[in-house]
Design an enzyme around this catalytic site. Structure first.
Site, mmCIF file in Angstrom:
data_model
loop_
_atom_site.group_PDB
_atom_site.id
_atom_site.type_symbol
_atom_site.label_atom_id
_atom_site.label_comp_id
_atom_site.label_asym_id
_atom_site.label_seq_id
_atom_site.Cartn_x
_atom_site.Cartn_y
_atom_site.Cartn_z
ATOM 1 N N LYS A 1 5.090 4.871 4.437
ATOM 2 C CA LYS A 1 5.728 3.862 3.567
ATOM 3 C C LYS A 1 5.908 4.417 2.153
ATOM 4 O O LYS A 1 6.901 4.107 1.479
ATOM 5 C CB LYS A 1 4.896 2.579 3.532
ATOM 6 C CG LYS A 1 4.824 1.816 4.862
ATOM 7 C CD LYS A 1 6.138 1.131 5.233
ATOM 8 C CE LYS A 1 5.951 0.168 6.393
ATOM 9 N NZ LYS A 1 7.211 -0.420 6.868
ATOM 10 N N TYR B 1 0.825 -1.218 0.000
ATOM 11 C CA TYR B 1 0.000 0.000 0.000
ATOM 12 C C TYR B 1 0.859 1.268 0.000
ATOM 13 O O TYR B 1 0.325 2.372 0.060
ATOM 14 C CB TYR B 1 -1.071 -0.019 1.095
ATOM 15 C CG TYR B 1 -0.629 -0.138 2.536
ATOM 16 C CD1 TYR B 1 0.241 0.778 3.125
ATOM 17 C CD2 TYR B 1 -1.157 -1.146 3.350
ATOM 18 C CE1 TYR B 1 0.605 0.697 4.454
ATOM 19 C CE2 TYR B 1 -0.806 -1.248 4.692
ATOM 20 C CZ TYR B 1 0.088 -0.320 5.239
ATOM 21 O OH TYR B 1 0.437 -0.399 6.562
HETATM 22 C C1 HXC Z 1 -5.886 5.614 17.822
HETATM 23 C C2 HXC Z 1 -3.833 5.585 18.910
HETATM 24 C C3 HXC Z 1 -3.861 4.165 18.956
HETATM 25 C C4 HXC Z 1 -5.011 3.490 18.387
HETATM 26 C C5 HXC Z 1 -2.019 4.851 19.873
HETATM 27 N N1 HXC Z 1 -2.685 5.956 19.511
HETATM 28 N N2 HXC Z 1 -2.709 3.755 19.552
HETATM 29 N N3 HXC Z 1 -4.825 6.308 18.364
HETATM 30 N N4 HXC Z 1 -5.975 4.255 17.828
HETATM 31 N N5 HXC Z 1 -5.109 2.179 18.379
HETATM 32 C C6 HXC Z 1 -2.263 7.329 19.693
HETATM 33 C C7 HXC Z 1 -2.050 7.704 21.150
HETATM 34 O O1 HXC Z 1 -3.270 8.036 21.803
HETATM 35 C C8 HXC Z 1 -1.112 8.900 21.018
HETATM 36 O O2 HXC Z 1 -1.803 10.046 20.602
HETATM 37 C C9 HXC Z 1 -0.238 8.511 19.852
HETATM 38 O O3 HXC Z 1 -0.984 7.546 19.099
HETATM 39 C C10 HXC Z 1 1.080 7.882 20.295
HETATM 40 O O4 HXC Z 1 0.779 6.756 21.093
HETATM 41 P P1 HXC Z 1 1.822 6.182 22.163
HETATM 42 O O5 HXC Z 1 1.222 4.955 22.748
HETATM 43 O O6 HXC Z 1 2.263 7.281 23.082
HETATM 44 O O7 HXC Z 1 3.055 5.867 21.186
HETATM 45 P P2 HXC Z 1 4.306 4.930 21.381
HETATM 46 O O8 HXC Z 1 4.452 4.495 22.828
HETATM 47 O O9 HXC Z 1 5.432 5.626 20.739
HETATM 48 O O10 HXC Z 1 3.892 3.600 20.572
HETATM 49 C C11 HXC Z 1 3.849 3.634 19.163
HETATM 50 C C12 HXC Z 1 2.720 2.745 18.619
HETATM 51 C C13 HXC Z 1 2.801 1.302 19.233
HETATM 52 C C14 HXC Z 1 2.835 2.707 17.114
HETATM 53 C C15 HXC Z 1 1.366 3.356 19.021
HETATM 54 O O11 HXC Z 1 1.746 0.481 18.710
HETATM 55 C C16 HXC Z 1 4.131 0.644 18.965
HETATM 56 O O12 HXC Z 1 5.050 0.795 19.768
HETATM 57 N N6 HXC Z 1 4.249 -0.092 17.821
HETATM 58 C C17 HXC Z 1 5.524 -0.726 17.410
HETATM 59 C C18 HXC Z 1 5.359 -2.045 16.745
HETATM 60 C C19 HXC Z 1 4.350 -2.097 15.625
HETATM 61 O O13 HXC Z 1 3.489 -1.202 15.503
HETATM 62 N N7 HXC Z 1 4.415 -3.148 14.816
HETATM 63 C C20 HXC Z 1 3.500 -3.375 13.752
HETATM 64 C C21 HXC Z 1 4.120 -3.072 12.443
HETATM 65 S S1 HXC Z 1 3.127 -3.808 11.270
HETATM 66 P P3 HXC Z 1 -2.271 11.229 21.672
HETATM 67 O O14 HXC Z 1 -2.883 12.293 20.813
HETATM 68 O O15 HXC Z 1 -3.274 10.549 22.591
HETATM 69 O O16 HXC Z 1 -1.018 11.676 22.384
HETATM 70 C C22 HXC Z 1 3.209 -3.027 9.802
HETATM 71 C C23 HXC Z 1 2.552 -3.814 8.710
HETATM 72 C C24 HXC Z 1 2.331 -3.063 7.453
HETATM 73 O O17 HXC Z 1 3.740 -1.986 9.683
HETATM 74 C C25 HXC Z 1 1.628 -3.810 6.364
HETATM 75 C C26 HXC Z 1 0.726 -4.936 6.690
HETATM 76 C C27 HXC Z 1 0.223 -5.679 5.487
HETATM 77 P P1 NAP Z 2 7.065 -6.077 14.611
HETATM 78 O O1 NAP Z 2 7.552 -7.389 15.118
HETATM 79 O O2 NAP Z 2 6.139 -5.293 15.459
HETATM 80 O O3 NAP Z 2 8.330 -5.216 14.219
HETATM 81 C C1 NAP Z 2 8.436 -3.834 14.412
HETATM 82 C C2 NAP Z 2 9.745 -3.566 15.106
HETATM 83 O O4 NAP Z 2 10.004 -2.172 15.092
HETATM 84 C C3 NAP Z 2 9.780 -4.032 16.564
HETATM 85 O O5 NAP Z 2 10.908 -4.841 16.767
HETATM 86 C C4 NAP Z 2 9.899 -2.751 17.370
HETATM 87 O O6 NAP Z 2 10.719 -2.955 18.513
HETATM 88 C C5 NAP Z 2 10.557 -1.815 16.349
HETATM 89 N N1 NAP Z 2 10.244 -0.407 16.614
HETATM 90 C C6 NAP Z 2 9.023 0.163 16.713
HETATM 91 N N2 NAP Z 2 9.143 1.467 17.005
HETATM 92 C C7 NAP Z 2 10.481 1.712 17.064
HETATM 93 C C8 NAP Z 2 11.232 2.883 17.336
HETATM 94 N N3 NAP Z 2 10.649 4.057 17.579
HETATM 95 N N4 NAP Z 2 12.594 2.792 17.327
HETATM 96 C C9 NAP Z 2 13.202 1.606 17.068
HETATM 97 N N5 NAP Z 2 12.533 0.472 16.812
HETATM 98 C C10 NAP Z 2 11.183 0.529 16.819
HETATM 99 O O7 NAP Z 2 6.294 -6.278 13.214
HETATM 100 P P2 NAP Z 2 6.738 -6.995 11.843
HETATM 101 O O8 NAP Z 2 5.486 -7.536 11.254
HETATM 102 O O9 NAP Z 2 7.906 -7.880 12.045
HETATM 103 O O10 NAP Z 2 7.180 -5.740 10.948
HETATM 104 C C11 NAP Z 2 8.492 -5.597 10.438
HETATM 105 C C12 NAP Z 2 8.452 -4.750 9.172
HETATM 106 O O11 NAP Z 2 7.726 -5.427 8.151
HETATM 107 C C13 NAP Z 2 7.787 -3.384 9.326
HETATM 108 O O12 NAP Z 2 8.485 -2.424 8.560
HETATM 109 C C14 NAP Z 2 6.419 -3.610 8.733
HETATM 110 O O13 NAP Z 2 5.832 -2.426 8.258
HETATM 111 C C15 NAP Z 2 6.788 -4.550 7.590
HETATM 112 N N6 NAP Z 2 5.674 -5.307 7.044
HETATM 113 C C16 NAP Z 2 5.143 -6.323 7.773
HETATM 114 C C17 NAP Z 2 4.125 -7.073 7.204
HETATM 115 C C18 NAP Z 2 3.528 -8.233 7.928
HETATM 116 O O14 NAP Z 2 2.588 -8.851 7.402
HETATM 117 N N7 NAP Z 2 4.006 -8.618 9.097
HETATM 118 C C19 NAP Z 2 3.648 -6.759 5.925
HETATM 119 C C20 NAP Z 2 4.225 -5.703 5.237
HETATM 120 C C21 NAP Z 2 5.259 -4.988 5.793
HETATM 121 P P3 NAP Z 2 10.567 -2.119 19.889
HETATM 122 O O15 NAP Z 2 9.138 -2.193 20.280
HETATM 123 O O16 NAP Z 2 11.531 -2.830 20.829
HETATM 124 O O17 NAP Z 2 11.033 -0.735 19.603
#
Ligand code: HXC
Ligand code: NAP
Length: 290
Positions: free
Chosen positions: A168, A153
């Site tokens: 992205k 996407y």
């Molecule tokens: C609406 C939300 C929310 C939710 C957080 N927020 N979660 N808003 N719905 N579900 C808001 C909070 O209220 C806050 O805004 C702001 O986002 C920041 O949230 P924090 O919790 O303070 O942020 P932080 O601790 O930095 O955590 C970041 C995060 C968290 C993205 C929210 O989920 C995280 O740490 N994720 C890392 C791993 C991850 O996401 N992995 C998945 C990647 S998968 P306000 O205004 O209240 O301050 C991927 C796949 C792509 O990318 C393609 C798939 C096919």
């Molecule tokens: P994941 O396990 O949640 O990986 C995300 C990683 O990013 C975690 O290890 C997290 O570690 C790290 N991270 C998040 N915020 C960070 C920050 N501020 N600084 C440094 N590290 C940070 O999910 P995943 O599925 O393996 O995703 C890996 C990659 O693949 C991502 O780029 C995602 O967009 C891509 N992707 C995944 C899929 C899928 O189907 N899984 C599909 C398309 C693309 P900490 O929480 O310790 O920081």
């Protein structure tokens, strides 16, 4: 983890994997260690990184350096880059894999929620790229590779994950732009665009709870299954290895055909029962001359 490349193919290479402690980053790290590379894994949670490092070192006999770093913070990124250099001498490849994402109707998002995702995904990739790229160029170091993890996407866009889609798309633009600009410095810049690969981090935020049963993601994929981590890890290993030395500015989709199925207007015809096609053909042929 079995690879298409021969054992030792990455010996002598040092790779930094952001988000390398979990999910796909961890699988990439495991594959690279098996091929002989040394790997610095980095993310925010040091305990997770240390556990991964220990487990993968004992599984592969390789060397892993865990470094805590929030990729949103440039000073932390510079410190992480310095730690990797101090331990391994130099870094050859950067994999921008760290990401943040969650599903939400866009109108429910605060400005800070939107910015949080942009900061992790786009600015995190920019920060790491700048920190390593500046150093490589200043020192005249060549044969470097940057690999960015995007998703399909990045070019189609997607509702309900709009901050991630915007970020992205930016990372994809970064990939292609630097392929053109930094190629002359011996730095290659490529990307992979994975479809659905099960990970705890992604699944818990994108298909939480019962949504997994309600939205069977495999139905969207022509190959009828999710990706296997080793399939992505192998592609990534190839794209950062010298074997892909003439590949620069490319984004390789690895999604079982998912995004094309979503795009083709008539792909929904798979819902037609096979027995109905005789009648449909007759109707269509019947239009001749009308
Ligand atoms: C609406 C939300 C929310 C939710 C957080 N927020 N979660 N808003 N719905 N579900 C808001 C909070 O209220 C806050 O805004 C702001 O986002 C920041 O949230 P924090 O919790 O303070 O942020 P932080 O601790 O930095 O955590 C970041 C995060 C968290 C993205 C929210 O989920 C995280 O740490 N994720 C890392 C791993 C991850 O996401 N992995 C998945 C990647 S998968 P306000 O205004 O209240 O301050 C991927 C796949 C792509 O990318 C393609 C798939 C096919
Ligand atoms: P994941 O396990 O949640 O990986 C995300 C990683 O990013 C975690 O290890 C997290 O570690 C790290 N991270 C998040 N915020 C960070 C920050 N501020 N600084 C440094 N590290 C940070 O999910 P995943 O599925 O393996 O995703 C890996 C990659 O693949 C991502 O780029 C995602 O967009 C891509 N992707 C995944 C899929 C899928 O189907 N899984 C599909 C398309 C693309 P900490 O929480 O310790 O920081």
């Amino acid at each position: 983890m079995e690879s298409m490349m021969r054992p030792g193919a990455m010996t002598g290479k040092v790779v930094v994997v952001t988000g390398g402690g979990t999910g796909l980053g961890r699988s990439m790290t495991e594959m690279l260690l098996g091929l002989g590379a040394k790997v610095c894994v980095t993310s925010r949670k040091l305990d997770v990184l240390e556990r991964t490092a220990k487990e993968l070192e004992s599984a592969t006999g390789g060397e892993v350096l865990p470094v805590a770093c929030d990729v949103r913070n440039y000073e932390e990124v510079e410190r992480m880059a310095a730690a990797a250099k101090e331990r391994f001498g130099s870094v050859d490849c950067l994999i921008n894999n760290a990401a943040g994402n969650f599903i939400s109707p866009t109108e429910r998002l605060s400005s800070n929620a939107f910015r949080t995702i942009i900061d992790i995904v786009l600015m995190g990739s920019v920060n790491c790229t700048l920190a390593f790229g500046k150093e490589w160029i200043a020192n005249g170091e060549r044969d470097k590779a940057i690999l960015n993890v995007v998703t399909t996407y990045a070019w189609t866009g997607s509702g309900y994950v709009v901050p991630s889609a915007c970020a992205k798309a930016g990372v994809l633009a970064l990939t292609r732009s630097l392929a053109a600009e930094w190629g002359r410095h011996g730095i290659r810049s490529n990307a992979v665009a994975p479809g659905p690969f099960p990970t705890k981090g992604a699944w818990s935020r994108l298909v939480p709870g019962e949504m997994m049963e309600k939205f069977d993601m495999t139905k969207r994929v022509p190959l009828g299954r999710m990706g296997e981590h080793r399939e992505l890890a192998d592609l990534v290993a190839y794209l950062i290895s010298p074997f892909s030395g003439y590949v620069n500015g490319e984004v390789v989709t690895i999604d079982g055909g998912e995004w094309l199925k979503g795009g083709g207007q008539f792909n929904m015809l798979e819902m037609v029962e096979p027995g109905m096609w005789d009648a449909i053909e007759q109707m269509v042929r019947g239009t001749k001359g009308s």
